[in-house]
Design a protein around this motif. Structure first.
Motif, PDB file in Angstrom:
ATOM      1  N   GLU A   3       0.838  -1.185   0.000  1.00 51.16           N
ATOM      2  CA  GLU A   3       0.000   0.000   0.000  1.00 51.16           C
ATOM      3  C   GLU A   3       0.883   1.248   0.000  1.00 51.16           C
ATOM      4  OE1 GLU A   3      -2.963  -0.009   3.008  1.00 51.16           O
ATOM      5  OE2 GLU A   3      -3.546  -2.097   2.647  1.00 51.16           O
ATOM      6  N   PRO A   4       0.389   2.352  -0.581  1.00 50.25           N
ATOM      7  CA  PRO A   4       1.198   3.574  -0.650  1.00 50.25           C
ATOM      8  C   PRO A   4       1.685   4.007   0.734  1.00 50.25           C
ATOM      9  CG  PRO A   4      -0.748   3.788  -2.034  1.00 50.25           C
ATOM     10  CD  PRO A   4      -0.903   2.497  -1.285  1.00 50.25           C
ATOM     11  N   GLY A   5       2.993   4.328   0.811  1.00 54.00           N
ATOM     12  CA  GLY A   5       3.576   4.802   2.062  1.00 54.00           C
ATOM     13  C   GLY A   5       4.099   3.719   2.971  1.00 54.00           C
ATOM     14  N   GLU A   6       3.780   2.458   2.706  1.00 57.78           N
ATOM     15  CA  GLU A   6       4.246   1.367   3.554  1.00 57.78           C
ATOM     16  C   GLU A   6       5.600   0.855   3.065  1.00 57.78           C
ATOM     17  OE1 GLU A   6       1.442  -1.746   3.905  1.00 57.78           O
ATOM     18  OE2 GLU A   6      -0.159  -0.448   4.657  1.00 57.78           O
ATOM     19  N   LEU A   7       6.457   0.532   4.020  1.00 61.59           N
ATOM     20  CA  LEU A   7       7.757  -0.069   3.724  1.00 61.59           C
ATOM     21  C   LEU A   7       7.738  -1.530   4.155  1.00 61.59           C
ATOM     22  CD1 LEU A   7      10.145   2.814   4.900  1.00 61.59           C
ATOM     23  CD2 LEU A   7       9.206   2.391   2.617  1.00 61.59           C
ATOM     24  N   PRO A   8       8.654  -2.347   3.641  1.00 64.87           N
ATOM     25  CA  PRO A   8       8.639  -3.785   3.963  1.00 64.87           C
ATOM     26  C   PRO A   8       9.034  -4.045   5.413  1.00 64.87           C
ATOM     27  CG  PRO A   8      10.543  -3.244   2.593  1.00 64.87           C
ATOM     28  CD  PRO A   8       9.691  -2.020   2.630  1.00 64.87           C
ATOM     29  N   GLN A   9       8.075  -4.434   6.218  1.00 65.64           N
ATOM     30  CA  GLN A   9       8.256  -4.560   7.657  1.00 65.64           C
ATOM     31  C   GLN A   9       8.866  -5.901   8.054  1.00 65.64           C
ATOM     32  OE1 GLN A   9       4.151  -4.113   8.836  1.00 65.64           O
ATOM     33  NE2 GLN A   9       3.676  -6.269   8.527  1.00 65.64           N
ATOM     34  N   VAL A  10       9.357  -5.927   9.299  1.00 62.49           N
ATOM     35  CA  VAL A  10       9.871  -7.131   9.955  1.00 62.49           C
ATOM     36  C   VAL A  10       8.874  -7.543  11.030  1.00 62.49           C
ATOM     37  CG1 VAL A  10      11.646  -7.991  11.544  1.00 62.49           C
ATOM     38  CG2 VAL A  10      12.301  -6.643   9.539  1.00 62.49           C
ATOM     39  N   GLU A  11       8.625  -8.836  11.157  1.00 69.14           N
ATOM     40  CA  GLU A  11       7.869  -9.317  12.307  1.00 69.14           C
ATOM     41  C   GLU A  11       8.619 -10.440  13.019  1.00 69.14           C
ATOM     42  OE1 GLU A  11       3.471 -10.653  13.890  1.00 69.14           O
ATOM     43  OE2 GLU A  11       3.822 -10.619  11.730  1.00 69.14           O
ATOM     44  N   GLY A  12       8.747 -11.606  12.384  1.00 60.18           N
ATOM     45  CA  GLY A  12       9.391 -12.716  13.062  1.00 60.18           C
ATOM     46  C   GLY A  12      10.856 -12.443  13.360  1.00 60.18           C
TER      47      GLY A  12
END
Length: 446
Positions: A258-267
């Motif tokens: 989605e616009p404005g989102e960067l590739p996040q970390v979770e695990g």
């Protein structure tokens, strides 16, 4: 539609494209044409299957079910009576659940209330453990939880035989937001997300590593007991993983979202022996770096299959339309890469296990950094003859390679099941599956 849903849609499209690749495809496409086979040439459907021995009560992510959604587990070993150990798990807006080894619910804890009527509610995302933290002159084991809704960490003291339930909230009321400057930023929900704990054997200090939702940031927090027997924290340093990647053909690539989102970390998980942090950037791959976030550049030890695949976000459908696969991705993981956990062995060997959410499998890597965390095989968690279903689109996992009484003498693996079966109509249904760790090790050694 959430980022995970977008990426899974992209993963399914890439999977279909790979499965129907023809001889007319470019040479580089053929390098990935067998991406649904592991290092031993086995297709996903041929990966060894293990089955659960127990499952928790189903959770429903709707108003009737308390907006409870199974996410991430941790296993606490009762050293005095291993058969009375606990599984502590997050249920997002549903709070925390505590289970015994038969997967029976022992305790349910709610999230803290919203700060105001228009503010975000509490939402417990990930959980990990800290052992032997000194609280008010005594040593205590703690469950540490990332509260995405309030952008804070929450702390729960573990006392197996306490009347009323094993967990007691010992969070300092003055504990600050992890990333946000004010309530408006908290309500924007770019807040505390993934979580792993680590105790530095040199200093004896305990830390939490916390990732940020929709950002690439990982921050190191030092856990600090107060004189009142509560726990707070302070920020030590923050590191940002890349959001854009240079491909072998000279172009730049960023995962579609989605616009404005960067590739996040979770695990995330930390190897306690050498202080190595493994972090799963959901639609990129698994990173290896120092848990203190210093020294050297992080190393991407494996990529998801969809790495490098261009995508265009369609605001009308809220989905990503993928382009042609250039063949730069890995072959073991299908986005999202999710729950990471370690199987440690007394001789220093062991495995890093990763949930490959896009194809509902698990990948195992050598725990040894000197062997560059080589891939060692994969497995599936399939339905059991007893009627228990397997695990699909697993979000979180926890392994403990230690005897846990007569039920799990070879240790335990607990995994989230993103689609519990049978469901109830259209109600989202999730839970946790308990798997004999010995069967997993046997499958990997076949």
């Amino acid at each position: 539609m959430t980022r995970s849903t977008i990426v899974r849609a992209l993963a399914l499209t890439v999977t279909s494209a790979l499965a129907t690749a023809t001889l007319a495809a470019p040479a580089h496409a053929h390098a990935n044409a067998n991406s649904h086979a592991d290092a031993h040439g086995r297709a996903v459907s041929d990966l060894p299957a293990v089955t659960p021995r127990a499952e928790t009560q189903v959770l429903h992510d709707d108003e009737a079910g308390g907006n409870a959604d199974a996410d991430d587990p941790a296993i606490w070993r009762n050293t005095a009576a291993p058969g009375r150990s606990l599984v502590i798990a997050t249920a997002k807006e549903g709070g925390l659940r505590v289970y015994d080894l038969r997967a029976r619910t022992l305790q349910s804890l709610s999230t803290p209330p919203a700060a105001g009527p228009d503010d975000a509610p509490g939402r417990f995302n990930n959980v990990d453990l800290v052992h032997g933290l000194r609280l008010a002159s005594v040593r205590a084991d703690l469950a540490v939880v990332s509260d995405r809704g309030h952008d804070r960490l929450r702390f729960y003291r573990i006392d197996r035989d306490r009347v009323g339930g094993p967990l007691t909230d010992v969070t300092d009321p003055a504990a600050p937001p992890v990333f946000s400057k004010n309530q408006d930023e908290i309500n924007g929900q770019r807040t505390a997300y993934g979580l792993a704990t680590w105790t530095d054997p040199t200093s004896g200090k305990s830390f939490a590593l916390v990732s940020r939702r929709e950002r690439t940031s990982i921050t190191l927090l030092e856990l600090r007991p107060t004189r009142a027997g509560k726990v707070t924290y302070r920020t030590v340093r923050t590191l940002d993983l890349p959001s854009t990647f240079r491909l072998p053909n000279g172009t730049s690539w960023s995962p579609c979202g989605e616009p404005g989102e960067l590739p996040q970390v979770e695990g995330m998980v930390v190897d306690p022996v050498n202080g190595t942090l493994y972090a799963g950037q959901e639609n990129v791959g698994i990173w290896r770096l120092r848990a203190d976030l210093t020294g050297g550049r992080p190393k991407l030890i494996d990529k998801v299959r969809e790495y490098g695949v261009p995508g265009i976000y369609d605001e009308e459908t809220e989905e990503c339309a993928p382009g042609d696969d250039p063949g730069y991705g890995g072959s073991k993981l299908s986005a999202d890469v999710e729950g990471l956990t370690l199987v440690t062995e007394s001789d220093g060997d062991g495995h890093l296990l990763a949930s490959s959410q896009g194809d509902s499998t698990f990948a195992a890597y050598d725990r040894q950094v000197k062997d560059d965390n080589a891939y060692e095989g994969g497995f599936r968690i399939a339905p059991a003859n007893s009627g228990l279903d397997g695990s699909e689109e697993c979000d979180g996992a926890a392994a403990l390679n230690a005897p846990l009484g007569p039920q799990y003498p070879n240790g335990l693996l607990v995994v989230q099941d993103g689609h519990d079966v049978p469901g109830e109509g259209d109600r989202p249904a999730t839970n946790f599956k308990f798997v004999d760790l010995g069967t997993v090790m046997d499958a990997l050694n076949d």
